[in-house]
Design a protein around this motif. Sequence first.
Motif, PDB file in Angstrom:
ATOM      1  N   VAL A  35      -9.100  -6.311   4.661  1.00  0.00           N
ATOM      2  CA  VAL A  35      -9.376  -4.872   4.620  1.00  0.00           C
ATOM      3  C   VAL A  35     -10.875  -4.616   4.714  1.00  0.00           C
ATOM      4  O   VAL A  35     -11.325  -3.681   5.379  1.00  0.00           O
ATOM      5  CB  VAL A  35      -8.791  -4.244   3.325  1.00  0.00           C
TER       6      VAL A  35
ATOM      7  N   GLU B  25     -12.282  -5.326   8.314  1.00  0.00           N
ATOM      8  CA  GLU B  25     -11.944  -4.297   9.305  1.00  0.00           C
ATOM      9  C   GLU B  25     -11.793  -2.933   8.632  1.00  0.00           C
ATOM     10  O   GLU B  25     -10.720  -2.339   8.654  1.00  0.00           O
ATOM     11  CB  GLU B  25     -10.630  -4.666  10.012  1.00  0.00           C
ATOM     12  N   PRO B  26     -12.860  -2.400   8.010  1.00  0.00           N
ATOM     13  CA  PRO B  26     -12.713  -1.114   7.304  1.00  0.00           C
ATOM     14  C   PRO B  26     -12.450   0.032   8.269  1.00  0.00           C
ATOM     15  O   PRO B  26     -13.082   0.128   9.310  1.00  0.00           O
ATOM     16  CB  PRO B  26     -14.050  -0.947   6.585  1.00  0.00           C
ATOM     17  N   ASP B  27     -11.496   0.869   7.898  1.00  0.00           N
ATOM     18  CA  ASP B  27     -11.170   2.026   8.729  1.00  0.00           C
ATOM     19  C   ASP B  27     -12.246   3.096   8.670  1.00  0.00           C
ATOM     20  O   ASP B  27     -12.497   3.796   9.630  1.00  0.00           O
ATOM     21  CB  ASP B  27      -9.835   2.652   8.281  1.00  0.00           C
TER      22      ASP B  27
ATOM     23  N   LEU C 280       0.832  -1.199   0.000  1.00  0.00           N
ATOM     24  CA  LEU C 280       0.000   0.000   0.000  1.00  0.00           C
ATOM     25  C   LEU C 280       0.867   1.250   0.000  1.00  0.00           C
ATOM     26  O   LEU C 280       1.743   1.402   0.839  1.00  0.00           O
ATOM     27  CB  LEU C 280      -0.906   0.024   1.244  1.00  0.00           C
TER      28      LEU C 280
ATOM     29  N   VAL D  51     -13.404   1.337   2.083  1.00  0.00           N
ATOM     30  CA  VAL D  51     -12.058   0.841   2.370  1.00  0.00           C
ATOM     31  C   VAL D  51     -11.078   1.748   1.627  1.00  0.00           C
ATOM     32  O   VAL D  51     -11.460   2.481   0.713  1.00  0.00           O
ATOM     33  CB  VAL D  51     -11.892  -0.635   1.946  1.00  0.00           C
TER      34      VAL D  51
ATOM     35  N   ALA E  14      -5.693   0.102  -1.132  1.00  0.00           N
ATOM     36  CA  ALA E  14      -5.673  -1.344  -0.886  1.00  0.00           C
ATOM     37  C   ALA E  14      -6.068  -2.150  -2.117  1.00  0.00           C
ATOM     38  O   ALA E  14      -5.883  -3.364  -2.150  1.00  0.00           O
ATOM     39  CB  ALA E  14      -6.608  -1.698   0.268  1.00  0.00           C
TER      40      ALA E  14
ATOM     41  N   VAL F 155      -9.787  -6.482  -3.563  1.00  0.00           N
ATOM     42  CA  VAL F 155      -9.087  -6.043  -2.353  1.00  0.00           C
ATOM     43  C   VAL F 155      -8.942  -7.236  -1.408  1.00  0.00           C
ATOM     44  O   VAL F 155      -9.688  -8.211  -1.512  1.00  0.00           O
ATOM     45  CB  VAL F 155      -9.817  -4.887  -1.619  1.00  0.00           C
TER      46      VAL F 155
END
Length: 197
Positions: free
Chosen positions: A96, A99-101, A4, A106, A110, A92
């Motif tokens: 990711v 556990e999306p930020d 990334l 996302v 990524a 992706v």
Amino acid sequence: MSALPTDPTPDPHWDELVRFRAESDWPEGSKVEIADGITVVTPPPATRHNRIAVKVQRRLYTVLSEEWGVYQNLGVAHPAYRRLFVPDLVVVPDAVVAEPDGGDYVPLTAAELTVEITSPSNASYDRLNKAAAYAQAGVPLYLLIDRFAPAGPTVTLYGEPEDNVYQELQKVKFGEEVHLPEPFDLTIDTGVFPFGA
């Protein structure tokens, strides 16, 4: 699969843009994206558009490991540039997505591959703006399925992003084969794509 790239500092108004997108009452089935800080709403895609997406998605799953997913309607964001796109397909890591930020999206950084299938209302945007945005985010491969290209339906594979610009790796007419390089090493027969609008 690729590493990334580092993302610049997020725009201070990013949270407001995302909240507006999430909380507004958009027409059912529409695609809502944020393009350089502007909310863009497009109607649901046509049946042929969806059939192409499914055919590409099926082919991708024949070569991907369990740790990767091919998603339709998944938001991918590049907050520093005030962008949140919903590619027709995006590859992706499943981790990711698990556990999306950002909650509803996302990181675009990524993505290993983005796929856009043009519609009459967005063809030039997919050809120019999204190609530039995906290259800027360092997405290794961008597959543009251009049903409305001026010279007839074409498929263009972009890759090797450098200085925010892609190289055109391959361009074929509908009916020919396009080859996605490693990590996919996959040939897609575009002859199975439906023609017309």
